[in-house]
Design an enzyme around this catalytic site. Structure first.
Site, mmCIF file in Angstrom:
data_model
loop_
_atom_site.group_PDB
_atom_site.id
_atom_site.type_symbol
_atom_site.label_atom_id
_atom_site.label_comp_id
_atom_site.label_asym_id
_atom_site.label_seq_id
_atom_site.Cartn_x
_atom_site.Cartn_y
_atom_site.Cartn_z
ATOM 1 N N GLU A 1 10.861 -8.269 -3.313
ATOM 2 C CA GLU A 1 11.464 -7.084 -2.694
ATOM 3 C C GLU A 1 10.863 -6.978 -1.304
ATOM 4 O O GLU A 1 9.682 -6.660 -1.149
ATOM 5 C CB GLU A 1 11.179 -5.832 -3.537
ATOM 6 C CG GLU A 1 11.981 -4.617 -3.088
ATOM 7 C CD GLU A 1 11.122 -3.563 -2.437
ATOM 8 O OE1 GLU A 1 11.346 -3.310 -1.232
ATOM 9 O OE2 GLU A 1 10.254 -3.006 -3.103
ATOM 10 N N LEU A 2 11.685 -7.263 -0.277
ATOM 11 C CA LEU A 2 11.164 -7.482 1.070
ATOM 12 C C LEU A 2 11.611 -6.371 2.027
ATOM 13 O O LEU A 2 11.895 -5.264 1.608
ATOM 14 C CB LEU A 2 11.591 -8.873 1.538
ATOM 15 C CG LEU A 2 11.231 -10.014 0.571
ATOM 16 C CD1 LEU A 2 11.742 -11.351 1.087
ATOM 17 C CD2 LEU A 2 9.728 -10.060 0.314
ATOM 18 N N PRO B 1 -3.679 -5.733 -5.890
ATOM 19 C CA PRO B 1 -3.225 -4.598 -5.086
ATOM 20 C C PRO B 1 -3.470 -4.865 -3.605
ATOM 21 O O PRO B 1 -4.259 -5.738 -3.230
ATOM 22 C CB PRO B 1 -4.112 -3.439 -5.569
ATOM 23 C CG PRO B 1 -4.834 -3.942 -6.783
ATOM 24 C CD PRO B 1 -4.888 -5.426 -6.660
ATOM 25 N N GLU C 1 12.493 -3.228 10.951
ATOM 26 C CA GLU C 1 12.013 -2.145 10.098
ATOM 27 C C GLU C 1 10.979 -1.321 10.859
ATOM 28 O O GLU C 1 10.033 -1.873 11.420
ATOM 29 C CB GLU C 1 11.384 -2.740 8.838
ATOM 30 C CG GLU C 1 11.012 -1.734 7.788
ATOM 31 C CD GLU C 1 10.610 -2.397 6.485
ATOM 32 O OE1 GLU C 1 10.955 -1.870 5.418
ATOM 33 O OE2 GLU C 1 9.944 -3.449 6.530
ATOM 34 N N TRP D 1 0.803 -1.222 0.000
ATOM 35 C CA TRP D 1 0.000 0.000 0.000
ATOM 36 C C TRP D 1 0.835 1.271 0.000
ATOM 37 O O TRP D 1 0.320 2.346 -0.301
ATOM 38 C CB TRP D 1 -0.918 0.029 1.229
ATOM 39 C CG TRP D 1 -0.208 -0.207 2.530
ATOM 40 C CD1 TRP D 1 -0.132 -1.389 3.222
ATOM 41 C CD2 TRP D 1 0.548 0.735 3.297
ATOM 42 N NE1 TRP D 1 0.629 -1.235 4.355
ATOM 43 C CE2 TRP D 1 1.054 0.070 4.428
ATOM 44 C CE3 TRP D 1 0.845 2.088 3.133
ATOM 45 C CZ2 TRP D 1 1.840 0.692 5.394
ATOM 46 C CZ3 TRP D 1 1.626 2.720 4.083
ATOM 47 C CH2 TRP D 1 2.122 2.020 5.200
ATOM 48 N N ASN D 2 2.123 1.200 0.369
ATOM 49 C CA ASN D 2 2.838 2.450 0.627
ATOM 50 C C ASN D 2 3.159 3.240 -0.639
ATOM 51 O O ASN D 2 3.250 4.465 -0.607
ATOM 52 C CB ASN D 2 4.102 2.193 1.449
ATOM 53 C CG ASN D 2 5.060 1.218 0.798
ATOM 54 O OD1 ASN D 2 4.645 0.263 0.134
ATOM 55 N ND2 ASN D 2 6.338 1.433 0.995
ATOM 56 N N GLY E 1 6.780 -6.544 -0.179
ATOM 57 C CA GLY E 1 6.112 -6.593 1.115
ATOM 58 C C GLY E 1 7.083 -7.047 2.189
ATOM 59 O O GLY E 1 8.306 -6.971 2.031
ATOM 60 N N SER E 2 6.543 -7.532 3.274
ATOM 61 C CA SER E 2 7.369 -7.907 4.421
ATOM 62 C C SER E 2 8.160 -9.182 4.154
ATOM 63 O O SER E 2 7.771 -10.029 3.343
ATOM 64 C CB SER E 2 6.493 -8.098 5.660
ATOM 65 O OG SER E 2 5.696 -9.273 5.520
#
Length: 476
Positions: A253-254, A180, A381, A155-156, A231-232
């Site tokens: 991409e974490l 999404p 994070e 979402w960011n 995401g995470s």
């Protein structure tokens, strides 16, 4: 009398908004007010299966379009994204869903267009090759579309991250099933609607809903040959386990925990200027946001004090107001979560002395100077406007700490250019900003190390992720 709350269907299939068969309603919350502004009906298994069917049926026709033909489609998408009406509407939608400042939201729409333009240029320049390395053999090397690609996004950055993934997939000739984030679904659906106006029917299919209900269907289907996810790290591991049995090609991409290294001969005011960007971009909700600030032990307090004074000049408020410089957090639970990180870190802690709006997901920026090295504020994070300042006695101490940590996505070094660049090359992370808080751009590789993911996005390598090479050896 209040305006009725809009109803949004959580699926776009075959270029039409589709009402999900069994979708439950999900309220979309404005982070600036805490109030619901729309209701979205979740898609589920029926829509997920239909999405794959449509993408699989559209794959061969789309893959057979020439590279220049696909490039023309991507440029048409970019052109629409650059129209004044779309920039304004899209930016306001992003701001309403995520709390991103309106100026940053406009910039994100422009960045999304750049991804489509860049990958249009990249695919236009590709050509098959003929190699003659072995006497009597001619090796013809070409690339074909990988297949149907599942695109799962956070979402960011609800416009630019999907663009970073969908643009190269389409450029390669792949078709896309797109989910999404359920936190910012309307932005993803808006982007999908724009793309749908330019691509053939079925090329992009979009479903919003409970993540597992959709991704489990897609990743179990043999027609889905690729996955790209941001995401995470926790969710990345789940997806990696799901794709392992079929060796589905994945770009993940974490999470990140970016170090911000201040050299002993750096100008501290310059360092703070860069840190303000690296920390507060997108209200601190960036995977490459500065989390650990490393300063020479004798300078740590001075740096922290200068950063505090700059942070107290931030204007916290309505993200649609052009004068606002720090908006709300997207998730209602995040102010409390970040407060716990700060309170449990130890060290000398301060929060900026500024007034907060009466409603919404707002939090005062906070800094912990010399917190416990094993505290979650330092090791995890943060994803918000909080930071730790750590003193170091030697750069080896910093480099070893970064290398020993689980994350390796982004980092920053500030100081005289030559020396700072030498230190940057030693950091065990994928992308480093030297005297800049904005190191990333579509034309360069973006890739994490260690628990920060695998694969590459951006640059020509971002296109390669969705291409399957084929070599034909011809005897002469």
């Amino acid at each position: 009398m209040t305006d009725p709350v809009p109803l949004i269907h959580g699926a776009r299939l075959d270029q039409e908004a589709v009402e999900p068969e069994h979708g439950r309603p999900h309220e979309l919350i404005d982070p600036a007010t805490g109030a619901a502004w729309a209701t979205l009906t979740y898609g589920g298994e029926p829509e997920a299966r239909r999405a794959v069917d449509s993408a699989a049926a559209a794959l061969t026709p789309w893959a057979q379009v020439s590279g220049p033909g696909r490039a023309a489609v991507l440029r048409a998408v970019a052109a629409e994204l650059r129209t004044e009406a779309v920039i304004d509407e899209f930016a306001r939608l992003i701001t309403r869903e995520t709390g991103k400042r309106i100026a940053e939201a406009r910039g994100e729409v422009g960045l999304s267009a750049t991804f489509f333009e860049w990958f249009a240029d990249t695919v236009s320049g590709r050509a098959s090759q003929v190699w003659s390395h072995v006497p009597g053999l001619r090796h013809e090397v070409s690339s074909r579309a990988l297949g149907v690609v599942a695109v799962l996004t956070p979402w960011n950055f609800p416009a630019s991250i999907p663009a970073r993934k969908i643009a190269p997939a389409l450029a390669a000739g792949c078709t896309v099933v797109f989910k999404p984030s359920e936190v910012a679904p309307a932005s993803g659906l808006y982007l999908a609607e724009i793309i749908d106006r330019h691509v053939p029917r079925g090329t992009v299919s979009t479903v919003v809903g409970e993540p597992a209900a959709i991704s489990d269907i897609w990743l179990a289907d043999r027609r889905v040959r690729g996955l790209t996810f941001t995401g995470s790290t926790r969710v990345g591991r789940i997806l990696a386990a799901a794709t392992a049995p079929r060796f589905t090609r994945s770009v993940l991409e974490l999470g990140g925990n970016a170090p911000f290294v201040v050299l002993d001969d750096a100008d501290l005011d310059d360092a703070v200027e860069v840190l303000m960007v690296a920390k507060y971009r997108n209200n601190g909700q960036s995977c490459i946001a500065a989390n650990q600030v490393w300063a020479p032990a004798r300078l740590a307090d001075d740096l922290a004090d200068r950063f505090r004074r700059s942070s107290e000049k931030l204007v916290i408020g309505d993200p649609t107001d052009e004068s606002t410089t720090l908006g709300p957090l997207a998730l209602a639970s995040d102010p409390e979560r970040i407060g716990v990180l700060i309170d449990s870190a130890g060290g000398d802690t301060w929060r900026t002395d500024v007034a907060l709006p009466p409603a919404g997901h707002f939090i005062r920026p906070a800094v912990s100077v010399r917190p416990a090295r094993d505290s979650a504020l330092v090791t995890e994070e943060i994803f918000g406007p909080a930071v730790s300042v750590l003193g170091y006695d030697s750069l080896d101490e910093v480099l070893e700490s970064v290398a020993d940590g689980p994350y390796g996505l982004g980092g920053y070094v500030v100081g005289p250019q030559q020396r700072a660049t030498e230190v940057a090359r030693k950091l065990d992370v994928g992308i480093v900003g030297v005297n800049t808080g904005s190191p990333n751009t579509p034309q360069v590789p973006f890739a994490g190390l260690k628990d920060s993911g695998l694969g590459v996005e951006g640059s020509h390598l971002g296109l390669e992720a969705f291409l399957a090479p084929q070599t034909v050896a011809v005897g002469q």
